[in-house]
Design an enzyme around this catalytic site. Structure first.
Site, mmCIF file in Angstrom:
data_model
loop_
_atom_site.group_PDB
_atom_site.id
_atom_site.type_symbol
_atom_site.label_atom_id
_atom_site.label_comp_id
_atom_site.label_asym_id
_atom_site.label_seq_id
_atom_site.Cartn_x
_atom_site.Cartn_y
_atom_site.Cartn_z
ATOM 1 C CD GLU A 68 -2.711 -1.373 -0.083
ATOM 2 O OE1 GLU A 68 -3.040 -0.376 -0.761
ATOM 3 O OE2 GLU A 68 -2.988 -2.534 -0.430
ATOM 4 C CG HIS A 71 -1.102 1.151 -4.384
ATOM 5 N ND1 HIS A 71 -1.271 0.989 -5.737
ATOM 6 C CD2 HIS A 71 -1.387 -0.058 -3.827
ATOM 7 C CE1 HIS A 71 -1.629 -0.258 -5.992
ATOM 8 N NE2 HIS A 71 -1.700 -0.915 -4.849
#
Length: 149
Positions: A68, A71
């Site tokens: 994550e 991202h």
């Protein structure tokens, strides 16, 4: 592990593996069912699934956080942050983050099925959704339908 410890862990991983600070929030979202975590494009927050920590342990959670954070950092830099982008795949490999998380082993509840039978001809109907048999007739002989289970 609570949300404060998760926030600290995420900030530490961001500084160690990416060399950049994480300036937004990371927290557990207990409504997540099948995904390990998600990066929110609008708020830049990271939501994580607590079930992965319980089932697979801290190492799996660290991998999801790294994924994550890939991202997160790529999106803030204006680079390709989607799974199919080369920038994203290169950064995943550089920091040792998994592309996909291990599936959860908890049993999924089996969907309930409803069985109906025509009283006249015996035609069976298996449905995924319940229906009121008084409102329908058999498609074969126009007889009355009865619910079996």
């Amino acid at each position: 592990m609570d949300n404060e410890q998760l926030q600290k862990l995420t900030e530490d991983i961001s500084l160690q593996d990416f060399g950049k600070p994480f300036r937004h929030r990371a927290f557990f979202n207990d409504r997540l069912k099948t995904t390990g975590g998600r990066y929110m494009l609008s708020s830049h927050n990271i939501e994580l699934n607590r079930k992965y920590l319980i089932e697979h342990g801290r190492s799996e959670l660290v991998g999801i956080i790294k994924h994550e954070l890939c991202h997160y950092h790529l999106h803030l830099e204006g680079k390709g942050y989607k799974h199919r982008d080369k920038d994203f795949r290169d950064l995943l490999q550089k920091v040792g983050a998994p592309r996909f998380c291990t599936p959860l082993q908890t049993k999924k509840t089996q969907k309930k099925t409803y069985m109906y039978r025509c009283a006249a001809c015996g035609q069976q109907y298996i449905k995924k959704r319940a229906m009121n048999p008084e409102r329908y007739a058999c498609g074969k002989c126009r007889g009355k339908i009865k619910r079996i289970f």
